[in-house]
Design a protein around this motif. Sequence first.
Motif, short mmCIF file in Angstrom:
data_model
loop_
_atom_site.label_atom_id
_atom_site.label_comp_id
_atom_site.label_asym_id
_atom_site.label_seq_id
_atom_site.Cartn_x
_atom_site.Cartn_y
_atom_site.Cartn_z
N ILE A 61 26.12 44.69 34.20
CA ILE A 61 26.43 43.41 34.10
C ILE A 61 27.91 43.11 33.89
CG2 ILE A 61 26.45 41.28 32.71
CD1 ILE A 61 23.48 42.25 31.85
N LEU A 62 28.66 43.96 33.28
CA LEU A 62 29.87 43.71 33.00
C LEU A 62 30.87 44.26 34.47
CD1 LEU A 62 30.35 45.46 29.56
CD2 LEU A 62 30.61 43.17 30.18
N GLN A 63 30.43 45.06 35.19
CA GLN A 63 31.29 45.33 36.36
C GLN A 63 30.80 44.41 37.47
OE1 GLN A 63 33.11 47.35 37.64
NE2 GLN A 63 33.05 46.58 39.66
N THR A 64 29.59 43.63 37.49
CA THR A 64 29.40 42.51 38.30
C THR A 64 30.48 41.37 37.71
OG1 THR A 64 26.99 43.33 38.38
CG2 THR A 64 27.70 40.96 39.34
N ILE A 65 30.43 41.16 36.59
CA ILE A 65 31.29 40.14 36.17
C ILE A 65 32.87 40.31 36.66
CG2 ILE A 65 32.37 39.07 34.04
CD1 ILE A 65 29.71 39.28 32.58
N TYR A 113 34.30 37.60 39.08
CA TYR A 113 35.11 36.39 38.10
C TYR A 113 36.43 36.98 37.63
CZ TYR A 113 30.68 34.36 38.58
OH TYR A 113 29.40 34.16 39.00
N THR A 114 36.77 38.23 37.45
CA THR A 114 38.29 38.60 37.02
C THR A 114 38.63 39.35 37.86
OG1 THR A 114 37.20 40.58 35.63
CG2 THR A 114 37.19 38.43 34.52
N SER A 115 38.33 39.12 39.31
CA SER A 115 38.99 40.11 40.41
C SER A 115 40.33 39.48 40.93
CB SER A 115 37.96 40.39 41.38
OG SER A 115 37.63 39.11 42.02
N ARG A 116 41.15 39.98 41.55
CA ARG A 116 42.06 39.29 42.46
C ARG A 116 41.65 38.20 43.50
NH1 ARG A 116 46.21 43.95 44.62
NH2 ARG A 116 47.51 41.59 45.07
N LEU A 117 40.49 38.80 44.02
CA LEU A 117 39.65 37.88 44.98
C LEU A 117 39.44 36.55 44.44
CD1 LEU A 117 38.66 37.27 47.89
CD2 LEU A 117 36.83 38.37 47.00
N PHE A 118 39.03 36.47 43.28
CA PHE A 118 38.64 35.36 42.54
C PHE A 118 39.93 34.44 42.20
CE2 PHE A 118 37.46 32.59 38.80
CZ PHE A 118 36.59 31.99 39.13
N PHE A 119 40.85 35.01 41.85
CA PHE A 119 41.98 34.35 41.58
C PHE A 119 42.64 33.61 42.77
CE2 PHE A 119 46.76 33.75 41.56
CZ PHE A 119 46.89 33.41 40.36
N ARG A 120 42.66 34.72 44.04
CA ARG A 120 42.97 34.00 45.11
C ARG A 120 42.22 32.75 45.63
NH1 ARG A 120 46.75 36.34 48.75
NH2 ARG A 120 48.01 37.95 47.59
N GLN A 121 40.99 32.56 45.60
CA GLN A 121 40.10 31.63 45.93
C GLN A 121 40.17 30.44 45.10
OE1 GLN A 121 36.47 33.88 46.07
NE2 GLN A 121 36.60 34.31 48.10
N ASN A 122 40.64 30.48 43.77
CA ASN A 122 40.44 29.31 42.85
C ASN A 122 41.68 29.00 42.28
OD1 ASN A 122 37.04 29.03 42.42
ND2 ASN A 122 37.73 31.27 42.58
N PHE A 123 42.68 29.92 42.26
CA PHE A 123 43.95 29.50 41.34
C PHE A 123 45.35 29.86 42.24
CE2 PHE A 123 40.84 31.13 38.08
CZ PHE A 123 40.65 29.93 37.44
N TYR A 124 45.33 30.65 43.38
CA TYR A 124 46.35 31.03 43.93
C TYR A 124 47.15 29.70 44.53
CZ TYR A 124 49.67 33.91 46.75
OH TYR A 124 50.80 34.41 47.19
N GLN A 125 46.52 28.76 44.90
CA GLN A 125 47.12 27.60 45.52
C GLN A 125 48.09 26.93 44.38
OE1 GLN A 125 44.00 27.75 45.21
NE2 GLN A 125 43.07 26.02 44.26
N LEU A 126 47.84 27.27 43.16
CA LEU A 126 48.81 26.62 42.06
C LEU A 126 50.10 27.14 41.92
CD1 LEU A 126 45.94 26.28 39.32
CD2 LEU A 126 46.83 24.40 41.04
#
Length: 265
Positions: free
Chosen positions: A35-39, A43-56
């Motif tokens: 479960i932790l590896q899936t999270i 959700y805590t990966s560089r890809l998640f940041f790029r898709q959701n926060f990078y534009q900021l």
Amino acid sequence: MNIQKFELKSEITKLYQIIKSLDRKVVIIFLSVAILQTISWYYTSRLFFRQNFYQLYQSNTHAQLFELFYWYIGDFFTYFIFPVLIIKFIIKGNLHDFGIALGDYNAGIKLSLLFLLIMLPIIWFVSSEPSFGAIYPILGEARTSWSIFFIYESGLFIYLIAWEFIWRGFMLFGLKEKFGYYAVLIQMLPFLILHNGKPPIETFGVIFGGIALGILAYRTKSIYYCIITHAGIMFSIDIISTLRYRTNESGVGLKALFHIIKIFF
């Protein structure tokens, strides 16, 4: 051949009995790691940041640094804080038994230094490969700014604390009672898989590195010396790669070493 008739109720009852007989602690460890590896992956990966926060942050010159710190701090929670909570409130265990202890410090310090001394010449030679130098440090701007370099390394150190705890602490010590030394091999597998995509020579090396770190933790009853060793190796990789980049030096002989020393020291 005697083939028993399939009965759903009977099969469910047998499965229930098997599940009841399983070691509760071992089941929690395996499911928690999954479960932790899936999270971490989603959700805590560089890809998640790029898709959701990078534009900021994309107009900021340090956008990649923010991205990496999101990953490092996010995984610190995923791989360290969450497992600690699982140990305390679900397993109801003692953190000391999961490697959060000084352990055999005499052996730990000596073995850590030995591993680092073995790895330094290997890193020196491997870092001369273009494919290796193109990856490290992961943060490109760390090669051109020493202040950014050390900020980046501090984030990486936080990440490595969590990385060592999830595999060498939570998983290895969590499975040690049931599997003994086999736990060293079990924890090596996810550690290896998560290095896929790195240069082949590094990924193959991780097989032996994961086993060595597992043995170090098992022998010393602590993850502290794994953190020292792993952080020391990663810092050596980054500093040597950075010095090579700044001096445009890709040689492996003494002349190349003296060239780097002459410029920076």
